[in-house]
Design a protein around this motif. Structure first.
Motif, PDB file in Angstrom:
ATOM      1  N   LEU A 105       6.519  17.666   3.230  1.00  0.00           N
ATOM      2  CA  LEU A 105       6.345  16.243   3.536  1.00  0.00           C
ATOM      3  C   LEU A 105       7.607  15.588   4.095  1.00  0.00           C
ATOM      4  O   LEU A 105       7.576  14.407   4.452  1.00  0.00           O
ATOM      5  CB  LEU A 105       5.911  15.492   2.273  1.00  0.00           C
TER       6      LEU A 105
ATOM      7  N   GLN B 120      10.603   3.586   3.267  1.00  0.00           N
ATOM      8  CA  GLN B 120      10.348   2.997   4.591  1.00  0.00           C
ATOM      9  C   GLN B 120      11.641   2.734   5.359  1.00  0.00           C
ATOM     10  O   GLN B 120      11.769   3.099   6.516  1.00  0.00           O
ATOM     11  CB  GLN B 120       9.571   1.690   4.409  1.00  0.00           C
TER      12      GLN B 120
ATOM     13  N   LEU C 103       5.880   2.354  -6.723  1.00  0.00           N
ATOM     14  CA  LEU C 103       5.779   3.721  -7.230  1.00  0.00           C
ATOM     15  C   LEU C 103       5.804   3.747  -8.754  1.00  0.00           C
ATOM     16  O   LEU C 103       5.056   4.494  -9.386  1.00  0.00           O
ATOM     17  CB  LEU C 103       6.920   4.586  -6.690  1.00  0.00           C
TER      18      LEU C 103
ATOM     19  N   SER D  48      -2.531  11.436  -0.291  1.00  0.00           N
ATOM     20  CA  SER D  48      -1.138  11.004  -0.444  1.00  0.00           C
ATOM     21  C   SER D  48      -0.973  10.251  -1.765  1.00  0.00           C
ATOM     22  O   SER D  48      -0.278  10.707  -2.667  1.00  0.00           O
ATOM     23  CB  SER D  48      -0.713  10.129   0.733  1.00  0.00           C
TER      24      SER D  48
ATOM     25  N   ILE E 116       2.792   9.193  -5.146  1.00  0.00           N
ATOM     26  CA  ILE E 116       3.441  10.493  -5.367  1.00  0.00           C
ATOM     27  C   ILE E 116       2.438  11.533  -5.866  1.00  0.00           C
ATOM     28  O   ILE E 116       2.823  12.590  -6.360  1.00  0.00           O
ATOM     29  CB  ILE E 116       4.631  10.373  -6.340  1.00  0.00           C
TER      30      ILE E 116
ATOM     31  N   ASN F 296       0.137   2.792   6.639  1.00  0.00           N
ATOM     32  CA  ASN F 296       0.886   3.272   5.486  1.00  0.00           C
ATOM     33  C   ASN F 296       1.623   4.553   5.859  1.00  0.00           C
ATOM     34  O   ASN F 296       0.995   5.538   6.261  1.00  0.00           O
ATOM     35  CB  ASN F 296      -0.048   3.537   4.309  1.00  0.00           C
TER      36      ASN F 296
ATOM     37  N   GLY G 153       3.102   6.824   4.042  1.00  0.00           N
ATOM     38  CA  GLY G 153       2.774   7.978   3.215  1.00  0.00           C
ATOM     39  C   GLY G 153       1.533   8.694   3.718  1.00  0.00           C
ATOM     40  O   GLY G 153       1.466   9.937   3.726  1.00  0.00           O
ATOM     41  N   CYS G 154       0.526   7.929   4.134  1.00  0.00           N
ATOM     42  CA  CYS G 154      -0.694   8.522   4.692  1.00  0.00           C
ATOM     43  C   CYS G 154      -0.385   9.299   5.963  1.00  0.00           C
ATOM     44  O   CYS G 154      -0.899  10.410   6.169  1.00  0.00           O
ATOM     45  CB  CYS G 154      -1.717   7.434   5.005  1.00  0.00           C
TER      46      CYS G 154
ATOM     47  N   GLN H  51       1.255  12.584   5.157  1.00  0.00           N
ATOM     48  CA  GLN H  51       0.297  13.498   4.550  1.00  0.00           C
ATOM     49  C   GLN H  51      -0.633  14.098   5.610  1.00  0.00           C
ATOM     50  O   GLN H  51      -0.864  15.309   5.639  1.00  0.00           O
ATOM     51  CB  GLN H  51      -0.513  12.749   3.485  1.00  0.00           C
TER      52      GLN H  51
END
Length: 385
Positions: free
Chosen positions: A114, A149, A183, A312, A315, A347, A349-350, A353
């Motif tokens: 990742l 970010q 998070l 995703s 975490i 997003n 994180g998406c 992933q």
């Protein structure tokens, strides 16, 4: 007596397992016909899990390492330099080719996979405290920089500031801001989440902004719930409510502004991916699509099973890599059926992933944040003017 204790321990372990393996995607919130607020239930359950869970030493150390690093931008930036060297020196390519990485535990393999592409020049860039509006000022907005970010996706923050300024917004970037606590909240670390929320409220206290703009769905969903998170804190309860009321996703802000900056043509088939914490937790589905559809040349293609998570989930893809991989592969298969030139989401994180699921034949497909597409269109519009 022993039997009762064993049953209690079995029930507790089962409860922990169920909560640990829950994505926290909040799809249940939008799916429930009775309107049960599962987000509040999960928010209450996860801290309890952290109090009763009997985790292995390895699990505890891994979780501590995550929370010792990810919510701290300064630490992330320090780590980014050697990681960038790892990528650019050829060591990463060599390790992938050798197969040695497969000897690592699945969680560490997932973390390495990742890792976003690191730009040394981007690591040096910082947004100024104030970015003036272009033309007459329409709004004065604050911008959340985020943790991951600002370090790994600084270009997204820069695009966000440029687009807002082009649309007549004065952008205020409080330099003392830190982690929003998303998070920690999503993982049941309640005390850390509350402390982060208080610090962020303090950081924006003197900014005198109309709106606080967020470009990461997970952060936005957490910040909009600050009033609930700090409801029992006498010193912060009312301030938290007022702060949460100002928080809006970038798409919500822009869709309410009559476009001022001309949009240039961007010829691209776009598969739009709904981030769970935007569509389910915040109820924002239409604004991103409207913004994309207003760009000349963009063809928006909806992805089948858009309500299902990409894996995703904060975490989750680090803690539960195998089910996260299965969800990713399902999402990528649905995306590829749209035959896109790019995947767009709100997003980061998406996007990370999803990108890990593209094989060699599909790595030409770009992964872009919504504001990067808007930024490109506005730049094209200026060139064509």
């Amino acid at each position: 007596m022993r039997l009762r204790r064993d049953r209690r321990e079995t029930n507790a372990n089962s409860f922990v397992e169920h909560i640990d393996t829950c994505l926290g995607c909040m799809a249940c919130v939008t799916a429930c016909p009775s309107g049960v607020q599962y987000d509040s239930l999960l928010e209450a359950a996860r801290p309890e899990v952290e109090r009763v869970a009997h985790r292995s030493l390895g699990d505890r150390l891994f979780r501590r390492a995550i929370f010792a690093m990810f919510p701290h931008p300064a630490r992330l930036r320090l780590m980014a330099w050697p990681l960038g060297l790892y990528q650019k020196s050829g060591v990463q390519r060599l390790l992938h080719a050798s197969g040695l990485l497969k000897l690592l535990p699945l969680r560490l393999q997932s973390m390495e996979q990742l890792l976003p592409e690191i730009s040394f020049s981007a690591l040096r860039r910082e947004l100024p405290a104030v970015i003036p509006a272009e033309g007459a000022r329409r709004k004065r907005v604050g911008l959340l920089l985020g943790c991951v970010q600002r370090v790994f996706f600084g270009d997204v923050n820069a695009s966000t500031a440029r687009v807002l300024a082009a649309e007549g917004c004065e952008v205020v970037v409080p330099q003392a801001q830190g982690c929003c606590g998303a998070l920690a909240e999503h993982s049941g670390e309640e005390a850390d989440a509350m402390a982060a929320a208080r610090r962020l409220i303090d950081a924006f206290d003197d900014s005198a902004v109309d709106t606080i703009v967020v470009n990461a769905a997970g952060c936005g969903s957490a910040m909009k719930r600050y009033g609930h998170l700090l409801r029992n804190d006498r010193a912060y309860a009312e301030r938290a409510k007022a702060f949460a009321a100002k928080c809006r996703d970038i798409s919500e802000v822009l869709v309410d502004l009559e476009p001022r900056a001309p949009r240039g043509k961007v010829a691209m088939r776009v598969a739009y991916h709904d981030a769970c914490h935007l569509q389910h937790a915040q109820g924002v589905r239409v604004p991103p699509r409207r913004l994309l559809q207003a760009i000349p040349g963009i063809e928006v293609r909806d992805v089948a099973e858009s309500e299902i998570c990409c894996g995703s989930a904060g975490i989750y893809n680090l803690l539960e890599p195998e089910p996260a991989r299965q969800l990713r592969d399902r999402k990528v298969a649905n995306i590829l059926r749209t035959e896109p030139d790019a995947v767009v989401s709100s997003n980061p994180g998406c996007l990370l992933q999803i990108a890990t699921g593209f094989d060699a034949a599909h790595r030409h497909i770009r992964v872009m944040h919504l504001v990067e597409v808007l930024d490109r269109s506005i730049a094209e519009g200026r060139r064509q003017a």
